[in-house]
Design a protein around this motif. Structure first.
Motif, PDB file in Angstrom:
ATOM      1  N   ASN A 211       0.814  -1.206   0.000  1.00 52.99           N
ATOM      2  CA  ASN A 211       0.000   0.000   0.000  1.00 52.99           C
ATOM      3  C   ASN A 211       0.852   1.263   0.000  1.00 52.99           C
ATOM      4  O   ASN A 211       0.574   2.232  -0.695  1.00 52.99           O
ATOM      5  N   LEU A 212       1.902   1.209   0.823  1.00 55.88           N
ATOM      6  CA  LEU A 212       2.794   2.370   0.905  1.00 55.88           C
ATOM      7  C   LEU A 212       3.488   2.610  -0.433  1.00 55.88           C
ATOM      8  O   LEU A 212       3.545   3.733  -0.922  1.00 55.88           O
ATOM      9  N   TYR A 213       4.020   1.526  -1.022  1.00 55.91           N
ATOM     10  CA  TYR A 213       4.720   1.698  -2.301  1.00 55.91           C
ATOM     11  C   TYR A 213       3.764   2.143  -3.389  1.00 55.91           C
ATOM     12  O   TYR A 213       4.127   2.964  -4.236  1.00 55.91           O
ATOM     13  N   SER A 214       2.548   1.608  -3.369  1.00 57.64           N
ATOM     14  CA  SER A 214       1.619   2.027  -4.413  1.00 57.64           C
ATOM     15  C   SER A 214       1.222   3.497  -4.190  1.00 57.64           C
ATOM     16  O   SER A 214       1.110   4.267  -5.144  1.00 57.64           O
ATOM     17  N   GLY A 215       1.071   3.893  -2.924  1.00 55.54           N
ATOM     18  CA  GLY A 215       0.793   5.307  -2.625  1.00 55.54           C
ATOM     19  C   GLY A 215       1.958   6.192  -3.038  1.00 55.54           C
ATOM     20  O   GLY A 215       1.764   7.293  -3.565  1.00 55.54           O
ATOM     21  N   LEU A 216       3.176   5.691  -2.807  1.00 56.40           N
ATOM     22  CA  LEU A 216       4.366   6.471  -3.181  1.00 56.40           C
ATOM     23  C   LEU A 216       4.415   6.654  -4.699  1.00 56.40           C
ATOM     24  O   LEU A 216       4.692   7.746  -5.195  1.00 56.40           O
ATOM     25  N   GLN A 268       7.185  14.306   2.589  1.00 60.37           N
ATOM     26  CA  GLN A 268       6.074  14.912   1.854  1.00 60.37           C
ATOM     27  C   GLN A 268       5.041  13.844   1.466  1.00 60.37           C
ATOM     28  O   GLN A 268       3.837  14.015   1.636  1.00 60.37           O
ATOM     29  N   PHE A 269       5.562  12.705   0.992  1.00 61.18           N
ATOM     30  CA  PHE A 269       4.647  11.620   0.626  1.00 61.18           C
ATOM     31  C   PHE A 269       3.876  11.126   1.849  1.00 61.18           C
ATOM     32  O   PHE A 269       2.646  11.020   1.831  1.00 61.18           O
ATOM     33  N   ILE A 270       4.605  10.828   2.933  1.00 67.04           N
ATOM     34  CA  ILE A 270       3.936  10.265   4.124  1.00 67.04           C
ATOM     35  C   ILE A 270       2.907  11.268   4.672  1.00 67.04           C
ATOM     36  O   ILE A 270       1.789  10.895   5.042  1.00 67.04           O
TER      37      ILE A 270
END
Ligand code: SIN
Ligand code: CO
Length: 381
Positions: A211-216, A268-270
């Protein structure tokens, strides 16, 4: 104001011994508990288009789930059904107060407040959640059974209901108004209603690596970031054109890790990712926008409230540079007002006293005017 009472347990002990580890009942976690909203009000909310709700019941021994908005409840009878409303904190200021006692866990971990009204015999069935949850019993009475973590078989009892096969209980207790049961992810559980019951679940979310990588990846695409190309100006001839050599593997991997080493970008992403609301917000921009002067005046007399469900975070490292995150966006502000922004992110309810140093600060007024006009904050009556 709800106050959490852990009896003999300190917050540190709760986090050390139970949080993410094992379920526990916190008897009278809320003393003299009064439902923040009653069953009729909840049923009314579930008739609204924007509110996420569902009904769960059994018909001829088959589990059924229906999704709101609902027009009426007459077909359901007096028993054996539950009405569940998601993200109640977005729609009821009173109910949102129930989240406040759980702020000893940072807000980025919070998901939402879910409420359920269940008639005698009502249950959503035995299941496993991926989230930590504090289920606060309101009026009525429910029996909670919780099994141990383990290799439990799950199955679809209905296309919208993932259930778990019968389990042996490690907790089997009745809860009455003010009792709380904390259940970490992975523990099978079921609540069976003994007397028409209201319960309020403060749920916490986490997120998976994928999920994190796809959000990134989405963040990079949306912001046209990470477009640097792999470069290899010092290449030597190869004998094995089919091979990705050790050096080339490292070259490619470095391209990935360099991005993650960029703390400004990752923060910024987080910040944007973690402030995105999962459920709809009751967001309404002001039809007649207020000016900074109007706001300065109202701030000295009225409490400023954050709209239910709005997520606002900062990082210690970038707060003093003038960066914070609200509802999926990064905001810049004058570093001179970082203490005010910290208050705005840490507190949902900002009294005139709390904000008193900032009532006339032009940088703060500039920032908060934008937010109020967009509907993220409002003045309570
Ligand atoms: C309910 O309140 O009926 C369900 C809550 C849960 O099991 O997570
Ligand atoms: Co559950």
């Amino acid at each position: 104001m709800y106050q959490l009472n852990l009896s003999e347990l300190t917050l540190e002990e709760f986090l050390r011994d139970y949080w993410q580890k094992k379920p526990v009942i916190l008897r009278q976690g809320f003393k003299n508990f009064v439902d923040p909203i009653d069953a009729d009000e909840l049923a009314g909310l579930a008739c609204e288009e924007e509110v996420e709700s569902r009904l769960v019941y059994q018909k001829n021994g088959q589990w059924q789930a229906e999704f709101g908005p609902f027009e009426h409840y007459e077909h359901l009878g007096e028993s054996n059904w539950s009405l569940v409303v998601q993200a109640l904190d977005h729609w009821s200021e009173e109910a949102a107060q129930l989240i406040e006692p759980f702020r000893f866990i940072p807000h980025w971990r919070l998901d939402d407040l879910m409420a359920s009204f269940a008639t005698v015999g009502g249950s959503v069935g035995p299941h496993i959640d991926l989230y930590d949850v504090f289920i606060c019993q309101g009026s009525g009475k429910r029996r909670w059974r919780v099994g141990d973590r383990g290799d439990h078989q799950q199955f679809s009892a209905h296309e919208a209901l993932l259930h778990v096969k019968p389990f042996t209980a490690i907790i089997d207790e009745e809860l009455t108004a003010g009792d709380i049961i904390y259940i970490p992810p992975g523990y099978p559980h079921e609540g069976i209603t003994l007397e028409n019951s209201m319960s309020f679940s403060v749920g916490f979310r986490t997120t998976s690596t994928v999920n994190l990588y796809s959000g990134l990846a989405d963040h990079l695409i949306d912001n046209e970031l990470g477009e640097e190309l792999i470069e290899d100006p010092h290449r030597m001839p190869t004998q094995h054109s089919g091979e990705i050599s050790k050096d080339d593997y490292q070259l490619i991997k470095n391209q990935l890790t360099q991005l993650l080493d960029n703390d400004d970008l990752v923060r910024q992403f987080i910040g944007c990712f973690m402030t995105k609301a999962k459920h709809e917000l009751a967001l309404v921009a002001l039809e007649e926008p207020l000016t900074p002067d109007d706001i300065s005046e109202i701030l000295s007399t009225n409490t400023l409230m954050r709209l239910g469900g709005v997520r606002a975070f900062y990082f210690e490292e970038s707060l003093k540079q003038g960066l914070c995150y609200i509802d999926g966006n990064e905001y810049q502000f004058s570093p001179e007002i970082y203490e005010a922004i910290q208050l705005v992110c840490d507190h949902v309810c900002l009294t005139p006293r709390l904000l008193s140093p900032w009532h006339s600060d032009r940088h703060f007024l500039h920032f908060i005017t934008q937010q109020i006009n967009a509907g993220y904050w409002y003045f309570s009556e």
